[in-house]
Design an enzyme around this catalytic site. Structure first.
Site, short mmCIF file in Angstrom:
data_model
loop_
_atom_site.label_atom_id
_atom_site.label_comp_id
_atom_site.label_asym_id
_atom_site.label_seq_id
_atom_site.Cartn_x
_atom_site.Cartn_y
_atom_site.Cartn_z
N PHE A 64 1.00 -1.23 0.10
CA PHE A 64 -0.07 0.04 0.00
C PHE A 64 1.08 1.40 0.20
O PHE A 64 0.07 2.42 -0.67
CB PHE A 64 -1.21 -0.31 1.16
N HIS A 100 -9.64 -8.42 2.37
CA HIS A 100 -7.78 -6.77 2.30
C HIS A 100 -7.81 -7.01 1.13
O HIS A 100 -6.23 -6.29 0.16
CB HIS A 100 -7.03 -7.45 3.16
#
Length: 165
Positions: A64, A100
């Protein structure tokens, strides 16, 4: 699934063999460190073979964070001798039992895409998005080639592209 070996020129270094001191930076994640180490090893093999220069390696916690780090590397090095001509982003996101995986993969993909349309240098997508760890090893010297090497080749070819303009 297409294999990189199905293209006769994809893995060729012929086009970039005469480039002088191409400068590449690498951003990589801490997650799945054994996989990342092999991506880095493959990348460095190609950079050495092509007489390219790795101007920096930067570690971030997870995939991320890759787009932010790539932008920071470029912006802090721009105009300096160590400014990369390409950045390679390495990571490995392995599917788990929650959504996720989808969120992280989508975010890093969109982030790198945005960088490629906003920076003056290419950012090479070397993030493996996998269902299992076994799939990583199939892509790091197994039946699907070596994605670390392929990312380095892509970076060199994009540097060649930019230099030719």
């Amino acid at each position: 699934m297409a294999l990189s070996s199905e293209s006769s020129t994809l893995l060729s270094l012929e086009q970039v063999a005469q480039m002088k001191e191409a400068k590449v930076a690498i951003v990589y994640t801490e997650w799945n460190d054994a996989i990342i180490r092999e991506q880095l090893a493959g990348c460095h093999r190609i950079l050495k073979q092509a007489h390219a220069i790795c101007v920096g390696e930067y570690c971030v916690p997870g995939a991320f964070e890759i787009p932010f780090a790539c932008r920071q590397v470029y912006e802090t090095k721009a105009g300096r001798e160590e400014c990369p001509e390409a950045i390679i982003a390495f990571g490995a996101v392995i599917r788990g039992g929650t959504p996720h995986f989808e969120y992280v993969c989508k975010a890093v993909t969109e982030g790198i895409t945005l960088l490629n349309t906003s920076l003056n240098i290419p950012v090479i997508f070397g993030v493996l998005t996998l269902d299992t760890e076994q799939q990583a090893w199939e892509r790091l010297g197994g039946i699907h080639g070596h994605k670390g090497e392929e990312a380095a080749i892509a970076a060199l070819k994009m540097i060649h592209f930019n230099r030719s303009l």
